[in-house]
Design a protein around this motif. Structure first.
Motif, PDB file in Angstrom:
ATOM      1  N   THR A  21      12.279  42.895  46.069  1.00 58.46           N
ATOM      2  CA  THR A  21      11.936  41.573  45.524  1.00 58.46           C
ATOM      3  C   THR A  21      10.428  41.355  45.476  1.00 58.46           C
ATOM      4  OG1 THR A  21      12.091  40.564  47.732  1.00 58.46           O
ATOM      5  CG2 THR A  21      14.080  40.549  46.363  1.00 58.46           C
ATOM      6  N   LYS A  22       9.674  42.174  46.198  1.00 59.99           N
ATOM      7  CA  LYS A  22       8.220  42.045  46.202  1.00 59.99           C
ATOM      8  C   LYS A  22       7.565  42.878  45.100  1.00 59.99           C
ATOM      9  CE  LYS A  22       8.335  41.266  51.184  1.00 59.99           C
ATOM     10  NZ  LYS A  22       7.845  41.709  52.517  1.00 59.99           N
ATOM     11  N   CYS A  23       8.355  43.678  44.408  1.00 55.51           N
ATOM     12  CA  CYS A  23       7.855  44.464  43.280  1.00 55.51           C
ATOM     13  C   CYS A  23       8.012  43.646  41.997  1.00 55.51           C
ATOM     14  CB  CYS A  23       8.619  45.775  43.142  1.00 55.51           C
ATOM     15  SG  CYS A  23       8.549  46.819  44.622  1.00 55.51           S
ATOM     16  N   LEU A  24       7.161  43.913  41.016  1.00 56.98           N
ATOM     17  CA  LEU A  24       7.260  43.194  39.754  1.00 56.98           C
ATOM     18  C   LEU A  24       8.376  43.765  38.895  1.00 56.98           C
ATOM     19  CD1 LEU A  24       3.578  42.639  38.534  1.00 56.98           C
ATOM     20  CD2 LEU A  24       5.108  40.995  39.636  1.00 56.98           C
ATOM     21  N   PRO A  25       9.182  42.924  38.282  1.00 61.05           N
ATOM     22  CA  PRO A  25      10.192  43.437  37.343  1.00 61.05           C
ATOM     23  C   PRO A  25       9.531  43.863  36.045  1.00 61.05           C
ATOM     24  CG  PRO A  25      10.233  41.048  37.374  1.00 61.05           C
ATOM     25  CD  PRO A  25       9.271  41.464  38.447  1.00 61.05           C
ATOM     26  N   TYR A  26      10.189  44.702  35.309  1.00 58.50           N
ATOM     27  CA  TYR A  26       9.709  45.157  34.006  1.00 58.50           C
ATOM     28  C   TYR A  26       9.451  43.951  33.097  1.00 58.50           C
ATOM     29  CZ  TYR A  26      10.117  47.178  29.299  1.00 58.50           C
ATOM     30  OH  TYR A  26       9.914  47.533  28.000  1.00 58.50           O
ATOM     31  N   CYS A  27       8.307  43.998  32.388  1.00 59.48           N
ATOM     32  CA  CYS A  27       7.909  42.953  31.439  1.00 59.48           C
ATOM     33  C   CYS A  27       7.560  41.627  32.118  1.00 59.48           C
ATOM     34  CB  CYS A  27       8.984  42.710  30.378  1.00 59.48           C
ATOM     35  SG  CYS A  27       9.091  44.039  29.175  1.00 59.48           S
ATOM     36  N   SER A  28       7.147  41.675  33.379  1.00 62.17           N
ATOM     37  CA  SER A  28       6.668  40.461  34.040  1.00 62.17           C
ATOM     38  C   SER A  28       5.332  40.054  33.436  1.00 62.17           C
ATOM     39  CB  SER A  28       6.494  40.715  35.540  1.00 62.17           C
ATOM     40  OG  SER A  28       5.818  39.650  36.152  1.00 62.17           O
ATOM     41  N   ASN A  29       5.074  38.765  33.359  1.00 62.28           N
ATOM     42  CA  ASN A  29       3.809  38.260  32.828  1.00 62.28           C
ATOM     43  C   ASN A  29       2.760  38.070  33.918  1.00 62.28           C
ATOM     44  OD1 ASN A  29       4.690  38.083  30.125  1.00 62.28           O
ATOM     45  ND2 ASN A  29       5.749  36.160  30.571  1.00 62.28           N
ATOM     46  N   LYS A  30       3.078  38.443  35.153  1.00 60.35           N
ATOM     47  CA  LYS A  30       2.146  38.276  36.256  1.00 60.35           C
ATOM     48  C   LYS A  30       1.048  39.336  36.203  1.00 60.35           C
ATOM     49  CE  LYS A  30       5.660  36.379  39.385  1.00 60.35           C
ATOM     50  NZ  LYS A  30       6.355  36.567  40.686  1.00 60.35           N
ATOM     51  N   ASN A  31      -0.018  39.084  36.970  1.00 59.73           N
ATOM     52  CA  ASN A  31      -1.102  40.056  37.095  1.00 59.73           C
ATOM     53  C   ASN A  31      -0.539  41.343  37.699  1.00 59.73           C
ATOM     54  OD1 ASN A  31      -3.487  41.407  37.455  1.00 59.73           O
ATOM     55  ND2 ASN A  31      -4.236  40.105  39.097  1.00 59.73           N
ATOM     56  N   THR A  32      -0.817  42.467  37.075  1.00 59.99           N
ATOM     57  CA  THR A  32      -0.213  43.721  37.510  1.00 59.99           C
ATOM     58  C   THR A  32      -1.058  44.483  38.520  1.00 59.99           C
ATOM     59  OG1 THR A  32      -1.180  44.782  35.563  1.00 59.99           O
ATOM     60  CG2 THR A  32       1.117  44.058  35.401  1.00 59.99           C
ATOM     61  N   SER A  33      -2.294  44.077  38.768  1.00 61.25           N
ATOM     62  CA  SER A  33      -3.153  44.803  39.690  1.00 61.25           C
ATOM     63  C   SER A  33      -2.615  44.724  41.112  1.00 61.25           C
ATOM     64  CB  SER A  33      -4.576  44.251  39.638  1.00 61.25           C
ATOM     65  OG  SER A  33      -5.437  45.023  40.458  1.00 61.25           O
TER      66      SER A  33
END
Length: 321
Positions: A21-33
């Motif tokens: 749950t702490k990883c970003l899902p595919y195509c998230s609009n959040k900052n990826t850094s």
């Protein structure tokens, strides 16, 4: 149940879900850094910001039958593997800065393919060969205990290479003196040593095994020491390192330990979760095996020195008592 000495990182199902749950899902609009993205590299790479990555490290599936978590990779023809290689390259290139460096891992068979394909997109600077001290024996062939890493850049000359950060400390067998003083080496109570320039053959790498804290259940995990050499040589503090086939998370873990930013992409939920757990335990284990005092040590020599120092401290304490 694992023995007390078995430090292999593995997760129960509820732990896996918690870390995932702490990883970003595919195509998230959040900052990826400084994040792990749970998704397929082919779909995620085109969504990354352009010209932001300083260092690309790629450990793609080799052209072998291998199962990664729940996903099997099937050996295919050279033509199909070339197509696969071109696809991830073309999707990754837009995210690279003009001075970016690229490292691509390969076994001896895929190396023949990858080297040729890379030259269509990048300037090939070198091919590193590193020794895996493990390997299956073969009755009618030589045991395969070597792998390659292709080093390439976008620019012929404008790229980062911090040679002083990746020197290796070696024992001096036949010390040479000039006017009675050591020449290009130094004396210590633990022996004579020289910090040598790195070559493109690495025989100082230890494959993670069950008693090492960095070990995981991933079938083709790369050692932290290996990734540390690539990251220290070809990036600077606060640079952004991208790994589109993150696997067990070694690239992200080492990048964080060395003060770099990272983006990791991994399609297997299990490995995303393991990577996240490793990232969250860095404060408890900030060291990189085989790297200390700003240099890389030959295999086993650092352990011997630490054991010797510990024995000397014990003896001194006993004498004092």
């Amino acid at each position: 149940m694992k023995s007390a000495r078995n430090k292999t990182i593995s997760l129960l199902k509820d732990e896996e879900q918690s870390y995932l749950t702490k990883c970003l899902p595919y195509c998230s609009n959040k900052n990826t850094s400084n994040t792990i993205i749970h998704g397929d590299a082919m779909g995620v790479l085109p969504t990354l910001p352009q010209k932001t990555v300083d260092l690309l490290i790629v450990d793609p599936p080799y052209n072998l039958d291998k199962k990664y978590g729940s996903t099997p990779f099937r050996q295919t023809s050279n033509e199909e593997y070339i197509k696969f290689t071109r696809e991830w390259i073309e999707k990754a290139v837009p995210s690279l800065k003009p001075h970016a460096s690229i490292y691509v891992c390969a076994d001896w068979k895929t190396s023949l393919v990858i080297g040729a394909v890379l030259s269509d997109y990048f300037v090939i600077q070198n091919r590193i060969t590193w020794q895996r001290e493990k390997g299956r024996g073969a009755l009618a062939n030589w045991k395969n205990s070597m792998e390659d890493i292709w080093f390439a850049t976008l620019s012929p000359k404008n790229y980062t290479f911090n040679v002083d950060d990746v020197k290796i400390r070696r024992k001096v067998i036949a010390p040479y003196k000039e006017n009675g003083n050591p020449k290009d080496w130094y004396e210590t109570k633990d022996g004579n040593f020289r910090d040598t320039f790195p070559s493109n053959f690495w025989d100082d790498i230890t494959i993670p095994y069950w008693s090492m804290p960095e070990n995981t259940t991933h079938p083709t995990q790369k050692p932290e020491k290996l990734m540390a050499k690539l990251i220290l040589a070809s990036s600077n503090v606060d640079d952004l390192v991208l790994d589109p086939f993150l696997g067990s998370g070694t690239t992200a873990v080492v990048a964080k330990k060395l003060g770099r930013n990272y983006i990791g992409i991994e399609k297997e939920a299990e490995y995303c979760a393991i990577s996240q757990k490793r990232l969250e335990t860095i404060e408890k284990r900030p060291a990189i095996q085989g790297y200390e005092q700003g240099v890389f040590w030959e295999r086993n020599t650092l352990t011997i020195q630490k054991t010797k120092a510990k024995n000397e401290e014990t003896n001194a304490a006993q004498v004092t008592f």
